[in-house]
Design a protein around this motif. Structure first.
Motif, PDB file in Angstrom:
ATOM      1  N   MET A   7      16.849 -30.267  22.208  1.00 17.33           N
ATOM      2  CA  MET A   7      16.050 -30.181  23.428  1.00 17.33           C
ATOM      3  C   MET A   7      16.917 -30.496  24.631  1.00 17.33           C
ATOM      4  O   MET A   7      17.746 -31.394  24.606  1.00 17.33           O
ATOM      5  CB  MET A   7      14.905 -31.197  23.363  1.00 17.33           C
ATOM      6  CG  MET A   7      13.944 -31.084  24.523  1.00 17.33           C
ATOM      7  SD  MET A   7      12.944 -29.583  24.402  1.00 17.33           S
ATOM      8  CE  MET A   7      11.894 -30.039  23.030  1.00 17.33           C
ATOM      9  N   SER A 131       6.509 -17.686  33.259  1.00 17.60           N
ATOM     10  CA  SER A 131       7.855 -17.819  32.675  1.00 17.60           C
ATOM     11  C   SER A 131       8.612 -16.500  32.577  1.00 17.60           C
ATOM     12  O   SER A 131       9.713 -16.458  32.031  1.00 17.60           O
ATOM     13  CB  SER A 131       7.794 -18.468  31.270  1.00 17.60           C
ATOM     14  OG  SER A 131       7.253 -19.761  31.360  1.00 17.60           O
ATOM     15  N   SER A 158      19.956 -21.694  32.106  1.00 11.79           N
ATOM     16  CA  SER A 158      18.770 -22.525  32.260  1.00 11.79           C
ATOM     17  C   SER A 158      18.072 -22.198  33.575  1.00 11.79           C
ATOM     18  O   SER A 158      18.711 -22.126  34.634  1.00 11.79           O
ATOM     19  CB  SER A 158      19.162 -24.000  32.232  1.00 11.79           C
ATOM     20  OG  SER A 158      18.042 -24.820  32.451  1.00 11.79           O
ATOM     21  N   ASN A 161      12.667 -24.226  35.351  1.00 14.11           N
ATOM     22  CA  ASN A 161      11.694 -24.935  34.513  1.00 14.11           C
ATOM     23  C   ASN A 161      12.350 -25.619  33.314  1.00 14.11           C
ATOM     24  O   ASN A 161      11.689 -26.033  32.370  1.00 14.11           O
ATOM     25  CB  ASN A 161      10.600 -23.977  34.029  1.00 14.11           C
ATOM     26  CG  ASN A 161      11.178 -22.834  33.181  1.00 14.11           C
ATOM     27  OD1 ASN A 161      12.396 -22.683  33.077  1.00 14.11           O
ATOM     28  ND2 ASN A 161      10.309 -22.026  32.608  1.00 14.11           N
ATOM     29  N   ASN A 162      13.705 -25.700  33.354  1.00 13.66           N
ATOM     30  CA  ASN A 162      14.486 -26.316  32.277  1.00 13.66           C
ATOM     31  C   ASN A 162      14.334 -25.587  30.949  1.00 13.66           C
ATOM     32  O   ASN A 162      14.539 -26.177  29.888  1.00 13.66           O
ATOM     33  CB  ASN A 162      14.129 -27.797  32.101  1.00 13.66           C
ATOM     34  CG  ASN A 162      14.635 -28.653  33.247  1.00 13.66           C
ATOM     35  OD1 ASN A 162      15.653 -28.338  33.856  1.00 13.66           O
ATOM     36  ND2 ASN A 162      13.919 -29.717  33.556  1.00 13.66           N
ATOM     37  N   CYS A 163      13.958 -24.326  31.009  1.00 12.59           N
ATOM     38  CA  CYS A 163      13.900 -23.485  29.818  1.00 12.59           C
ATOM     39  C   CYS A 163      15.004 -22.433  29.904  1.00 12.59           C
ATOM     40  O   CYS A 163      15.439 -22.061  31.002  1.00 12.59           O
ATOM     41  CB  CYS A 163      12.540 -22.800  29.703  1.00 12.59           C
ATOM     42  SG  CYS A 163      11.188 -23.944  29.344  1.00 12.59           S
ATOM     43  N   CYS A 175      11.965 -17.134  30.525  1.00 13.23           N
ATOM     44  CA  CYS A 175      12.509 -18.485  30.360  1.00 13.23           C
ATOM     45  C   CYS A 175      11.399 -19.319  29.737  1.00 13.23           C
ATOM     46  O   CYS A 175      10.579 -19.912  30.446  1.00 13.23           O
ATOM     47  CB  CYS A 175      12.933 -19.079  31.698  1.00 13.23           C
ATOM     48  SG  CYS A 175      14.556 -18.585  32.280  1.00 13.23           S
ATOM     49  N   GLU A 176      11.350 -19.368  28.424  1.00 17.97           N
ATOM     50  CA  GLU A 176      10.236 -20.010  27.724  1.00 17.97           C
ATOM     51  C   GLU A 176      10.644 -21.171  26.829  1.00 17.97           C
ATOM     52  O   GLU A 176       9.861 -22.077  26.607  1.00 17.97           O
ATOM     53  CB  GLU A 176       9.488 -18.977  26.872  1.00 17.97           C
ATOM     54  CG  GLU A 176       8.793 -17.893  27.674  1.00 17.97           C
ATOM     55  CD  GLU A 176       8.070 -16.886  26.790  1.00 17.97           C
ATOM     56  OE1 GLU A 176       7.085 -16.296  27.255  1.00 17.97           O
ATOM     57  OE2 GLU A 176       8.522 -16.689  25.633  1.00 17.97           O
ATOM     58  N   SER A 177      11.832 -21.141  26.309  1.00 21.06           N
ATOM     59  CA  SER A 177      12.222 -22.129  25.299  1.00 21.06           C
ATOM     60  C   SER A 177      13.110 -23.224  25.876  1.00 21.06           C
ATOM     61  O   SER A 177      14.081 -22.953  26.576  1.00 21.06           O
ATOM     62  CB  SER A 177      12.958 -21.431  24.155  1.00 21.06           C
ATOM     63  OG  SER A 177      13.426 -22.383  23.218  1.00 21.06           O
ATOM     64  N   ARG A 178      12.746 -24.481  25.568  1.00 17.63           N
ATOM     65  CA  ARG A 178      13.588 -25.610  25.968  1.00 17.63           C
ATOM     66  C   ARG A 178      14.724 -25.825  24.974  1.00 17.63           C
ATOM     67  O   ARG A 178      15.591 -26.663  25.188  1.00 17.63           O
ATOM     68  CB  ARG A 178      12.750 -26.886  26.087  1.00 17.63           C
ATOM     69  CG  ARG A 178      11.823 -26.890  27.291  1.00 17.63           C
ATOM     70  CD  ARG A 178      11.016 -28.175  27.370  1.00 17.63           C
ATOM     71  NE  ARG A 178      10.177 -28.195  28.553  1.00 17.63           N
ATOM     72  CZ  ARG A 178      10.570 -28.668  29.742  1.00 17.63           C
ATOM     73  NH1 ARG A 178      11.790 -29.148  29.885  1.00 17.63           N
ATOM     74  NH2 ARG A 178       9.747 -28.670  30.766  1.00 17.63           N
ATOM     75  N   THR A 179      14.682 -25.102  23.891  1.00 16.88           N
ATOM     76  CA  THR A 179      15.746 -25.168  22.886  1.00 16.88           C
ATOM     77  C   THR A 179      16.556 -23.886  22.941  1.00 16.88           C
ATOM     78  O   THR A 179      16.006 -22.792  22.896  1.00 16.88           O
ATOM     79  CB  THR A 179      15.152 -25.327  21.473  1.00 16.88           C
ATOM     80  OG1 THR A 179      14.373 -26.516  21.424  1.00 16.88           O
ATOM     81  CG2 THR A 179      16.272 -25.417  20.436  1.00 16.88           C
ATOM     82  N   GLU A 184      18.716 -17.249  22.760  1.00 15.66           N
ATOM     83  CA  GLU A 184      19.061 -17.710  24.106  1.00 15.66           C
ATOM     84  C   GLU A 184      20.563 -17.645  24.382  1.00 15.66           C
ATOM     85  O   GLU A 184      20.999 -17.866  25.503  1.00 15.66           O
ATOM     86  CB  GLU A 184      18.571 -19.150  24.317  1.00 15.66           C
ATOM     87  CG  GLU A 184      17.065 -19.290  24.510  1.00 15.66           C
ATOM     88  CD  GLU A 184      16.281 -19.047  23.247  1.00 15.66           C
ATOM     89  OE1 GLU A 184      15.189 -18.462  23.321  1.00 15.66           O
ATOM     90  OE2 GLU A 184      16.776 -19.450  22.158  1.00 15.66           O
TER      91      GLU A 184
END
Length: 266
Positions: A7, A131, A158, A161-163, A175-179, A184
């Protein structure tokens, strides 16, 4: 790019469960004998990769991000700008073919870590509330800023939204995943000319005039017991002649020996 990432907060990219594996000598030795591994000239893989992408080389650090870039997700597949302001994955290019003009974006460096992208239609990328990433903004704001995160030879972008930047089943850019997982991972490519420093292979001590080179080596090797710099006063034309004949270092050593100041002298 099968490794998964942990994360992320604040744009930092941390490798999840990554362990450096030590190569075993007997396996390497075996590959050399059965012909499955061939020693390559340093830089040859990078040149081959650039050739296979139509002269577009991979950006591997923030400082090398050029004014115009193409963003590659899958091999030879780039993000393309649509005339309605959307962004999507383009068609796969053939090996040796570069990106299409609609797949080339102008990069604006906002600071030392963030950038903005502008399409050929003159609009900035921006992050929507759902997103989705689109290219409809007339100016740069917080939602138009992206942070390239380089780590272990890999890159992810990144959003605000930090995704991380990726693509969905419909091929839209989001931009949907924080991982930062395999979807990605991407490559920034540029075809900007890369100028090689003409002095890159020249030791720092040898740069400048022959007189300065001699001073540099005296500073490097002199013991300085009395804190005084002792440099030969013999005509420096001797150094110029030695440089032409290829024995500059030998002549400089002889001159230092005569000064009785070099700790490596007899």
């Amino acid at each position: 790019m099968a490794d998964s990432y942990a994360m992320v907060k604040g744009g930092k990219l941390n490798l999840k469960g990554h362990k450096d594996k030590k190569s075993k000598k007997h396996k390497s030795h075996k590959r050399k004998h059965d012909g499955s591994s061939v020693d390559k000239v340093p830089g040859s893989e990078e040149k081959e990769d650039t050739f296979n992408h139509g002269g577009w080389w991979e950006v591997k650090k923030f400082e090398d991000i050029a004014a115009n870039v193409a963003i590659e997700f899958k091999d030879h597949t780039y993000i393309t700008a649509l005339d309605n302001g959307g962004l999507a994955l383009g068609s796969r290019r053939d090996q040796g073919e570069g990106p299409d003009p609609a797949e080339v974006f102008t990069t604006i460096k906002i600071n030392d870590s963030k950038v903005a992208f502008k399409s050929g239609y003159g609009k900035y990328w921006g992050l929507e509330a759902d997103s989705k990433v689109v290219s409809i903004a007339e100016a740069m704001g917080t939602r138009e800023q992206f942070e390239p995160v380089f780590q272990d030879g890999k890159l992810a972008l990144s959003g605000c939204n930090n995704c991380f930047l990726s693509y969905n089943e419909d091929g839209n850019i989001v931009c949907e995943s924080r991982t930062a997982g395999p979807n990605e991972m991407l490559r920034l490519r540029s075809n900007a000319a890369r100028e090689k420093d003409p002095l890159e292979d020249v030791p720092k001590e040898d740069r400048g005039s022959v007189r300065q080179a001699e001073i540099n080596y005296v500073k490097k090797f002199q013991s300085f017991q009395d804190r005084r710099l002792r440099v030969s006063e013999v005509d420096k034309s001797q150094l110029k002649k030695a440089k032409k004949e290829g024995d500059l270092h030998e002549v400089m050593l002889d001159r230092r020996e005569k000064m009785k100041a070099d700790r490596y002298c007899k």
